[in-house]
Design an enzyme around this catalytic site. Structure first.
Site, PDB file in Angstrom:
ATOM      1  N   GLY A 124       1.359 -12.435   8.217  1.00  0.00           N
ATOM      2  CA  GLY A 124       2.017 -13.739   8.307  1.00  0.00           C
ATOM      3  C   GLY A 124       2.194 -14.411   6.965  1.00  0.00           C
ATOM      4  O   GLY A 124       1.293 -15.134   6.503  1.00  0.00           O
ATOM      5  N   GLU A 127       7.620 -18.475   6.123  1.00  0.00           N
ATOM      6  CA  GLU A 127       7.647 -19.728   6.898  1.00  0.00           C
ATOM      7  C   GLU A 127       9.095 -20.204   6.993  1.00  0.00           C
ATOM      8  O   GLU A 127       9.949 -19.760   6.227  1.00  0.00           O
ATOM      9  CB  GLU A 127       6.785 -20.781   6.200  1.00  0.00           C
ATOM     10  CG  GLU A 127       5.328 -20.328   6.097  1.00  0.00           C
ATOM     11  CD  GLU A 127       4.407 -21.400   5.545  1.00  0.00           C
ATOM     12  OE1 GLU A 127       4.897 -22.491   5.178  1.00  0.00           O
ATOM     13  OE2 GLU A 127       3.195 -21.131   5.503  1.00  0.00           O
ATOM     14  N   PRO A 128       9.363 -21.176   7.886  1.00  0.00           N
ATOM     15  CA  PRO A 128      10.748 -21.641   8.012  1.00  0.00           C
ATOM     16  C   PRO A 128      11.330 -22.127   6.678  1.00  0.00           C
ATOM     17  O   PRO A 128      12.503 -21.909   6.404  1.00  0.00           O
ATOM     18  CB  PRO A 128      10.645 -22.788   9.026  1.00  0.00           C
ATOM     19  CG  PRO A 128       9.445 -22.443   9.846  1.00  0.00           C
ATOM     20  CD  PRO A 128       8.493 -21.764   8.910  1.00  0.00           C
ATOM     21  N   ALA A 130       9.969 -21.332   3.554  1.00  0.00           N
ATOM     22  CA  ALA A 130       9.489 -20.531   2.417  1.00  0.00           C
ATOM     23  C   ALA A 130       9.551 -19.048   2.755  1.00  0.00           C
ATOM     24  O   ALA A 130       8.700 -18.523   3.474  1.00  0.00           O
ATOM     25  CB  ALA A 130       8.060 -20.921   2.053  1.00  0.00           C
ATOM     26  N   ARG A 271      35.467  16.376  16.162  1.00  0.00           N
ATOM     27  CA  ARG A 271      36.599  15.506  16.481  1.00  0.00           C
ATOM     28  C   ARG A 271      37.873  16.068  15.847  1.00  0.00           C
ATOM     29  O   ARG A 271      37.931  16.262  14.625  1.00  0.00           O
ATOM     30  CB  ARG A 271      36.321  14.095  15.939  1.00  0.00           C
ATOM     31  CG  ARG A 271      37.473  13.131  16.067  1.00  0.00           C
ATOM     32  CD  ARG A 271      37.710  12.765  17.518  1.00  0.00           C
ATOM     33  NE  ARG A 271      38.749  11.731  17.629  1.00  0.00           N
ATOM     34  CZ  ARG A 271      39.249  11.334  18.780  1.00  0.00           C
ATOM     35  NH1 ARG A 271      38.821  11.885  19.920  1.00  0.00           N
ATOM     36  NH2 ARG A 271      40.161  10.394  18.801  1.00  0.00           N
ATOM     37  N   HIS A 341      33.440   7.812  12.703  1.00  0.00           N
ATOM     38  CA  HIS A 341      33.502   7.917  14.168  1.00  0.00           C
ATOM     39  C   HIS A 341      34.716   7.197  14.757  1.00  0.00           C
ATOM     40  O   HIS A 341      35.023   7.377  15.947  1.00  0.00           O
ATOM     41  CB  HIS A 341      32.239   7.323  14.807  1.00  0.00           C
ATOM     42  CG  HIS A 341      31.040   8.231  14.776  1.00  0.00           C
ATOM     43  ND1 HIS A 341      30.331   8.504  13.636  1.00  0.00           N
ATOM     44  CD2 HIS A 341      30.418   8.928  15.766  1.00  0.00           C
ATOM     45  CE1 HIS A 341      29.330   9.314  13.915  1.00  0.00           C
ATOM     46  NE2 HIS A 341      29.360   9.598  15.199  1.00  0.00           N
ATOM     47  N   GLU A 366      10.781  -7.689   3.723  1.00  0.00           N
ATOM     48  CA  GLU A 366       9.799  -7.371   2.675  1.00  0.00           C
ATOM     49  C   GLU A 366      10.351  -7.680   1.282  1.00  0.00           C
ATOM     50  O   GLU A 366      10.120  -6.922   0.332  1.00  0.00           O
ATOM     51  CB  GLU A 366       9.341  -5.912   2.790  1.00  0.00           C
ATOM     52  CG  GLU A 366       9.053  -5.540   4.223  1.00  0.00           C
ATOM     53  CD  GLU A 366       7.718  -4.905   4.469  1.00  0.00           C
ATOM     54  OE1 GLU A 366       6.974  -4.680   3.519  1.00  0.00           O
ATOM     55  OE2 GLU A 366       7.419  -4.648   5.647  1.00  0.00           O
TER      56      GLU A 366
HETATM   57  C1  LIG Z   1      13.423  -8.577  11.445  1.00  0.00           C
HETATM   58  C2  LIG Z   1      12.552  -9.277  10.432  1.00  0.00           C
HETATM   59  C3  LIG Z   1      11.191  -9.059  10.427  1.00  0.00           C
HETATM   60  C4  LIG Z   1      10.366  -9.738   9.529  1.00  0.00           C
HETATM   61  N1  LIG Z   1       9.016  -9.556   9.580  1.00  0.00           N
HETATM   62  C5  LIG Z   1       8.204 -10.295   8.787  1.00  0.00           C
HETATM   63  C6  LIG Z   1       6.777 -10.201   8.904  1.00  0.00           C
HETATM   64  O1  LIG Z   1       6.245  -9.418   9.698  1.00  0.00           O
HETATM   65  N2  LIG Z   1       6.016 -11.006   8.114  1.00  0.00           N
HETATM   66  C7  LIG Z   1       6.548 -11.889   7.231  1.00  0.00           C
HETATM   67  O2  LIG Z   1       5.794 -12.594   6.559  1.00  0.00           O
HETATM   68  N3  LIG Z   1       7.907 -11.992   7.092  1.00  0.00           N
HETATM   69  C8  LIG Z   1       8.741 -11.222   7.849  1.00  0.00           C
HETATM   70  N4  LIG Z   1      10.107 -11.335   7.723  1.00  0.00           N
HETATM   71  C9  LIG Z   1      10.656 -12.303   6.789  1.00  0.00           C
HETATM   72  C10 LIG Z   1      11.352 -11.701   5.570  1.00  0.00           C
HETATM   73  O3  LIG Z   1      10.408 -11.160   4.694  1.00  0.00           O
HETATM   74  C11 LIG Z   1      12.190 -12.834   4.958  1.00  0.00           C
HETATM   75  O4  LIG Z   1      13.272 -13.078   5.847  1.00  0.00           O
HETATM   76  C12 LIG Z   1      12.693 -12.514   3.574  1.00  0.00           C
HETATM   77  O5  LIG Z   1      11.645 -12.435   2.651  1.00  0.00           O
HETATM   78  C13 LIG Z   1      13.701 -13.567   3.080  1.00  0.00           C
HETATM   79  O6  LIG Z   1      13.233 -14.867   3.261  1.00  0.00           O
HETATM   80  P1  LIG Z   1      14.170 -15.951   3.982  1.00  0.00           P
HETATM   81  O7  LIG Z   1      14.649 -15.363   5.244  1.00  0.00           O
HETATM   82  O8  LIG Z   1      13.449 -17.226   4.037  1.00  0.00           O
HETATM   83  O9  LIG Z   1      15.434 -16.091   3.025  1.00  0.00           O
HETATM   84  P2  LIG Z   1      15.545 -17.042   1.733  1.00  0.00           P
HETATM   85  O10 LIG Z   1      14.380 -16.848   0.845  1.00  0.00           O
HETATM   86  O11 LIG Z   1      15.869 -18.424   2.167  1.00  0.00           O
HETATM   87  O12 LIG Z   1      16.806 -16.408   1.013  1.00  0.00           O
HETATM   88  C14 LIG Z   1      18.144 -16.710   1.407  1.00  0.00           C
HETATM   89  C15 LIG Z   1      19.068 -16.032   0.394  1.00  0.00           C
HETATM   90  O13 LIG Z   1      18.829 -16.577  -0.923  1.00  0.00           O
HETATM   91  C16 LIG Z   1      18.545 -15.527  -1.823  1.00  0.00           C
HETATM   92  N5  LIG Z   1      17.561 -15.968  -2.819  1.00  0.00           N
HETATM   93  C17 LIG Z   1      16.417 -16.656  -2.617  1.00  0.00           C
HETATM   94  N6  LIG Z   1      15.770 -16.834  -3.756  1.00  0.00           N
HETATM   95  C18 LIG Z   1      16.502 -16.213  -4.728  1.00  0.00           C
HETATM   96  C19 LIG Z   1      16.361 -16.043  -6.134  1.00  0.00           C
HETATM   97  N7  LIG Z   1      15.301 -16.494  -6.802  1.00  0.00           N
HETATM   98  N8  LIG Z   1      17.323 -15.358  -6.798  1.00  0.00           N
HETATM   99  C20 LIG Z   1      18.397 -14.886  -6.139  1.00  0.00           C
HETATM  100  N9  LIG Z   1      18.592 -15.016  -4.815  1.00  0.00           N
HETATM  101  C21 LIG Z   1      17.653 -15.665  -4.120  1.00  0.00           C
HETATM  102  C22 LIG Z   1      17.955 -14.427  -0.944  1.00  0.00           C
HETATM  103  O14 LIG Z   1      18.014 -13.175  -1.585  1.00  0.00           O
HETATM  104  C23 LIG Z   1      18.822 -14.525   0.286  1.00  0.00           C
HETATM  105  O15 LIG Z   1      20.017 -13.841   0.071  1.00  0.00           O
HETATM  106  C24 LIG Z   1      10.942 -10.634   8.593  1.00  0.00           C
HETATM  107  C25 LIG Z   1      12.327 -10.832   8.573  1.00  0.00           C
HETATM  108  C26 LIG Z   1      13.129 -10.172   9.488  1.00  0.00           C
HETATM  109  C27 LIG Z   1      14.610 -10.433   9.460  1.00  0.00           C
END
Ligand SMILES: Cc1cc2nc3c(=O)[nH]c(=O)nc-3n(C[C@H](O)[C@H](O)[C@H](O)COP(=O)(O)OP(=O)(O)OC[C@H]3O[C@@H](n4cnc5c(N)ncnc54)[C@H](O)[C@@H]3O)c2cc1C
Length: 382
Positions: A124, A127-128, A130, A271, A341, A366
């Site tokens: 974990g 966060e929403p 972060a 195909r 396809h 990740e």
């Molecule tokens: C199916 C799925 C499973 C997941 N499982 C887990 C889990 O088990 N545990 C867990 O902790 N998390 C999990 N995650 C979360 C995942 O690691 C995050 O979604 C990811 O790290 C991106 O964070 P964010 O979604 O808040 O996007 P944001 O950080 O808000 O990024 C939005 C966009 O801005 C870009 N951006 C942000 N900062 C920068 C920067 N400094 N330079 C350039 N571009 C930037 C990003 O690359 C992205 O394109 C999961 C996500 C998914 C979709």
């Protein structure tokens, strides 16, 4: 770098190939269709020892090398990406914090059941507000009554909400946001702990069999024995765990690329248009040749990162490069395979469409690919 698999690694690959072909490939597509996590398959993988892949035998695992894990993933992911995603999240980020940073009592209590495949692990961090900005997390852990009171919310957490889940190892801020230098610690929160609740399973474009949810912590109290590792080094513990997770996502990407390459090649050979197989058209041949070449390049980067980890050498940059390259190749290859396809590739009745849907997340999970660029650039001294 010698990438000849050892006898143990070869046996593991064979075991995974057989299980993937006989069990995963036949049962997982239905779970994907119904958007449920196939914990029956994960339990069976646990019985085969596959859930304790990177954990030593002393703690219930099979002590496999990272190279062996990548090679095993190449088989599991060929059959189904959701099962492979749940499996790899458990094996790496779901289990490693306890192995790498936990004390022996914690390893006995929580790691052993994870490694023996009796329960599923979750990590974990996000966060929403972060995701990429990991230091921006606001989930708080405060000293209270000889333990810790946790309040906050986690987003997109995989493997925490299934009937096989044990809870989560989470990261929390231990200092008020305006309370001076930020400090972070990680804690185990078991699923029945009062105040720990979760939202419904979220619906992704792909990985539909993976259980991913929001987790809520409202005055969740845990004792000191739930603190994992150094009380000030939680963030670096989590970030170093993610390095292994990135090799794992790269391996998952390899398996997806191999799957769509095989499907597209077979389809192209059968195909017929304009009186001949479409594989006889140079435009189609070049797509297949490009996918095969890029796959091989991504494969070398991924095995190189795994080899470095096994050799006890730094692999931060190489893991990021492998994840960046392999996930890009996978999303591009999946799109090209659908193109080969034609219309049937667009339909969810066709397996290649499922793999196409599963591909996009590889560039996000990740650490997004932009963050991999940031890591690599930093290693170049920028
Ligand atoms: C199916 C799925 C499973 C997941 N499982 C887990 C889990 O088990 N545990 C867990 O902790 N998390 C999990 N995650 C979360 C995942 O690691 C995050 O979604 C990811 O790290 C991106 O964070 P964010 O979604 O808040 O996007 P944001 O950080 O808000 O990024 C939005 C966009 O801005 C870009 N951006 C942000 N900062 C920068 C920067 N400094 N330079 C350039 N571009 C930037 C990003 O690359 C992205 O394109 C999961 C996500 C998914 C979709």
């Amino acid at each position: 770098m010698d990438l000849e698999l050892s006898a143990d690694e070869t046996d593991l690959v064979e075991l995974c190939r057989e299980f993937a072909t006989k069990e995963i490939a036949t049962r997982a597509p239905e779970a994907w269709e119904q958007a449920v996590c196939p914990t029956d398959l994960l339990r069976e993988m646990g019985e085969l020892g596959l859930l304790g892949m990177l954990i030593p035998e002393q703690w219930g695992g099979i002590g496999m090398s990272t190279v062996g894990f990548v090679a095993a993933m190449e088989q599991i992911g060929l059959a189904d990406q959701s099962v492979a995603a749940a499996w790899q999240a458990h094996v790496t980020i779901g289990s490693l914090p306890l192995y790498l940073f936990g004390n022996d009592a914690q390893r006995e209590r929580w790691l052993r059941p994870l490694a023996e495949g009796r329960v599923l692990g979750a990590f974990g961090l996000t966060e929403p507000d972060a995701g990429s900005d990991t230091r921006g997390i606001t989930t708080r852990a405060e000293r209270r009554d000889g333990g810790w009171l946790i309040n906050g919310r986690k987003a997109f957490i995989s493997n925490a909400g299934t009937d096989m889940s044990f809870g989560v190892t989470l990261l929390a801020r231990t200092q008020a946001i305006d309370g001076g230098e930020a400090r972070f610690a990680s804690f185990v929160v078991e699923k029945d702990t009062p105040g720990f609740t979760m939202g419904p399973k979220m619906r992704g474009i792909g990985w539909r069999g993976l259980d991913t949810r929001e987790l809520y912590f409202d005055d969740v109290w845990v004792g000191d024995d739930h603190l994992v590792g150094d009380r000030d080094l939680g963030l670096s513990q989590f970030l170093s765990t993610l390095e292994v997770g990135r090799i794992s996502i790269a391996a998952l990407s390899l398996s997806l690329t191999q799957a769509v390459l095989t499907m597209a090649t077979e389809y192209a050979k059968h195909r017929r248009q304009f009186g001949k197989p479409i594989s006889k058209f140079q435009a189609v041949q070049f797509k297949l040749a490009d996918i095969a070449t890029e796959l091989e390049a991504a494969r070398w980067l991924t095995y190189r990162a795994a080899y470095l980890r096994d050799a006890g050498k730094p692999f931060l940059k190489e893991a990021s490069m492998a994840k960046l390259k392999a996930s890009r190749v996978a999303t591009w290859a999946a799109s090209e395979a659908v193109q080969i396809h034609g219309g049937i590739g667009y339909m969810l009745e066709s397996p290649v469409a499922r793999f196409y849907c599963d591909s996009k997340v590889l560039e996000i999970g990740e650490g997004t690919n932009e963050i991999q660029h940031v890591v690599i650039a930093r290693m170049l001294g920028c």
